[in-house]
Design a protein around this motif. Structure first.
Motif, PDB file in Angstrom:
ATOM      1  N   MET A  90       1.014  -0.783  -0.016  1.00 12.57           N
ATOM      2  CA  MET A  90      -0.321  -0.063   0.306  1.00 12.57           C
ATOM      3  C   MET A  90       0.846   1.618  -0.336  1.00 12.57           C
ATOM      4  N   ARG A  91       0.612   1.826  -1.057  1.00  8.79           N
ATOM      5  CA  ARG A  91       1.548   3.345  -0.912  1.00  8.79           C
ATOM      6  C   ARG A  91       0.583   4.997  -0.211  1.00  8.79           C
ATOM      7  N   ILE A  92       1.652   5.282   0.667  1.00  7.34           N
ATOM      8  CA  ILE A  92       0.930   6.532   1.629  1.00  7.34           C
ATOM      9  C   ILE A  92       1.105   7.721   0.659  1.00  7.34           C
ATOM     10  N   ALA A  93      -0.244   8.501   1.057  1.00  4.10           N
ATOM     11  CA  ALA A  93      -0.114   9.745   0.289  1.00  4.10           C
ATOM     12  C   ALA A  93       0.597  10.934   0.405  1.00  4.10           C
ATOM     13  N   SER A  94       1.468  11.743  -0.014  1.00  2.00           N
ATOM     14  CA  SER A  94       2.269  13.185   0.343  1.00  2.00           C
ATOM     15  C   SER A  94       1.243  12.707   1.544  1.00  2.00           C
ATOM     16  N   THR A  95       2.132  14.353   1.920  1.00  2.00           N
ATOM     17  CA  THR A  95       1.262  14.444   3.940  1.00  2.00           C
ATOM     18  C   THR A  95       0.170  15.676   2.732  1.00  2.00           C
ATOM     19  N   ARG A 118       1.155  19.703   1.737  1.00  4.09           N
ATOM     20  CA  ARG A 118       2.511  20.216   1.818  1.00  4.09           C
ATOM     21  C   ARG A 118       2.896  19.592  -0.154  1.00  4.09           C
ATOM     22  N   PRO A 119       3.256  20.206  -0.917  1.00  2.00           N
ATOM     23  CA  PRO A 119       2.493  20.098  -2.290  1.00  2.00           C
ATOM     24  C   PRO A 119       4.462  18.723  -2.708  1.00  2.00           C
ATOM     25  N   ARG A 120       3.855  18.490  -3.599  1.00  2.00           N
ATOM     26  CA  ARG A 120       5.117  17.092  -3.897  1.00  2.00           C
ATOM     27  C   ARG A 120       6.384  18.394  -4.707  1.00  2.00           C
ATOM     28  N   THR A 121       7.260  18.336  -4.127  1.00  3.06           N
ATOM     29  CA  THR A 121       8.364  19.297  -4.737  1.00  3.06           C
ATOM     30  C   THR A 121       8.738  18.707  -5.616  1.00  3.06           C
ATOM     31  N   ALA A 122       8.971  19.144  -6.705  1.00  3.78           N
ATOM     32  CA  ALA A 122       9.642  19.011  -8.583  1.00  3.78           C
ATOM     33  C   ALA A 122       9.324  17.613  -8.734  1.00  3.78           C
ATOM     34  N   GLY A 123       8.172  16.689  -7.784  1.00  2.00           N
ATOM     35  CA  GLY A 123       7.413  15.791  -9.036  1.00  2.00           C
ATOM     36  C   GLY A 123       8.095  14.902  -8.162  1.00  2.00           C
ATOM     37  N   LEU A 124       8.635  14.548  -6.288  1.00  2.59           N
ATOM     38  CA  LEU A 124       9.283  14.259  -5.857  1.00  2.59           C
ATOM     39  C   LEU A 124       7.992  13.600  -4.525  1.00  2.59           C
ATOM     40  N   SER A 125       7.827  12.459  -3.874  1.00  7.71           N
ATOM     41  CA  SER A 125       6.660  12.577  -2.365  1.00  7.71           C
ATOM     42  C   SER A 125       7.624  13.207  -1.531  1.00  7.71           C
ATOM     43  N   SER A 126       6.520  12.962  -0.689  1.00  9.99           N
ATOM     44  CA  SER A 126       7.644  13.740   0.775  1.00  9.99           C
ATOM     45  C   SER A 126       8.994  13.498   1.228  1.00  9.99           C
ATOM     46  N   ARG A 127       8.588  12.060   1.189  1.00 12.81           N
ATOM     47  CA  ARG A 127      10.007  11.119   1.679  1.00 12.81           C
ATOM     48  C   ARG A 127      10.965  11.610   1.099  1.00 12.81           C
ATOM     49  N   GLU A 128      10.796  11.953  -0.218  1.00 11.37           N
ATOM     50  CA  GLU A 128      11.793  12.107  -1.709  1.00 11.37           C
ATOM     51  C   GLU A 128      12.955  13.290  -0.830  1.00 11.37           C
ATOM     52  N   ALA A 129      11.513  14.104  -0.856  1.00 12.55           N
ATOM     53  CA  ALA A 129      11.506  15.624  -0.698  1.00 12.55           C
ATOM     54  C   ALA A 129      12.548  15.553   0.978  1.00 12.55           C
ATOM     55  N   GLN A 130      12.129  15.356   1.052  1.00  9.13           N
ATOM     56  CA  GLN A 130      12.907  15.413   2.846  1.00  9.13           C
ATOM     57  C   GLN A 130      14.214  14.561   2.937  1.00  9.13           C
ATOM     58  N   HIS A 160      15.347   5.090  -2.151  1.00 13.87           N
ATOM     59  CA  HIS A 160      14.580   6.914  -2.794  1.00 13.87           C
ATOM     60  C   HIS A 160      15.545   7.262  -3.409  1.00 13.87           C
ATOM     61  N   VAL A 161      17.241   7.377  -3.180  1.00 15.78           N
ATOM     62  CA  VAL A 161      18.069   7.941  -4.093  1.00 15.78           C
ATOM     63  C   VAL A 161      18.271   7.977  -5.429  1.00 15.78           C
ATOM     64  N   ASN A 162      18.474   6.464  -6.034  1.00 13.85           N
ATOM     65  CA  ASN A 162      17.514   5.663  -7.213  1.00 13.85           C
ATOM     66  C   ASN A 162      16.144   6.298  -7.934  1.00 13.85           C
ATOM     67  N   ARG A 163      15.324   6.597  -6.539  1.00 13.54           N
ATOM     68  CA  ARG A 163      14.432   6.901  -7.195  1.00 13.54           C
ATOM     69  C   ARG A 163      14.188   8.494  -7.418  1.00 13.54           C
ATOM     70  N   ILE A 164      14.580   9.419  -6.797  1.00  9.64           N
ATOM     71  CA  ILE A 164      15.330  10.861  -6.612  1.00  9.64           C
ATOM     72  C   ILE A 164      15.892  11.270  -8.248  1.00  9.64           C
ATOM     73  N   TYR A 165      16.940  10.440  -8.534  1.00 10.05           N
ATOM     74  CA  TYR A 165      18.092  10.901  -9.607  1.00 10.05           C
ATOM     75  C   TYR A 165      17.149  10.547 -10.957  1.00 10.05           C
ATOM     76  N   ALA A 166      16.356   9.478 -10.897  1.00 10.12           N
ATOM     77  CA  ALA A 166      15.631   9.225 -12.055  1.00 10.12           C
ATOM     78  C   ALA A 166      14.520   9.978 -12.225  1.00 10.12           C
ATOM     79  N   LYS A 167      14.215  10.664 -11.025  1.00 10.98           N
ATOM     80  CA  LYS A 167      12.759  12.049 -11.406  1.00 10.98           C
ATOM     81  C   LYS A 167      13.058  12.778 -11.942  1.00 10.98           C
ATOM     82  N   LEU A 168      14.002  13.515 -11.065  1.00 13.79           N
ATOM     83  CA  LEU A 168      15.548  14.922 -11.985  1.00 13.79           C
ATOM     84  C   LEU A 168      16.359  14.551 -12.392  1.00 13.79           C
TER      85      LEU A 168
END
Length: 94
Positions: free
Chosen positions: A1-6, A9-21, A49-57
């Motif tokens: 189960m996936r949990i949505a962003s807080t 708090r907007p999703r910053t640059a397409g990142l989830s809140s955890r990825e932005a953190q 998370h870092v690998n997903r961040i790299y892919a999204k950015l």
């Protein structure tokens, strides 16, 4: 189960809140191990998370991710500052 962003708090640059953190901690110079300890996560989870961040950015390294993130973080800080100023001005009008 996936949990949505807080909520609120907007999703910053397409990142989830955890990825932005995590990206904020990367930009502050923390290693994956330090991030894992601070957030009470397995280091492998941080690496995922870092690998997903790299892919999204669309980047392939920490320095490149930080370069992409800096303007986003700056804009987010300015927006938060403007919201705080608006709240102060509204309170002063009351």
């Amino acid at each position: 189960m996936r949990i949505a962003s807080t909520p609120g708090r907007p999703r910053t640059a397409g990142l989830s809140s955890r990825e932005a953190q995590i990206m904020a901690l990367i930009a502050a110079g923390h290693s994956n191990g330090q991030i894992a300890a601070q957030l009470v996560l397995a280091e492998k989870t941080v690496k995922n998370h870092v690998n997903r961040i790299y892919a999204k950015l669309g980047v392939g390294s920490r320095p490149a991710a930080i370069s992409c993130w800096a303007p986003v973080a700056r804009a987010e800080a300015e927006a938060a500052s403007e919201l705080s100023l608006s709240a102060v001005l509204c309170a002063a009008d009351s």
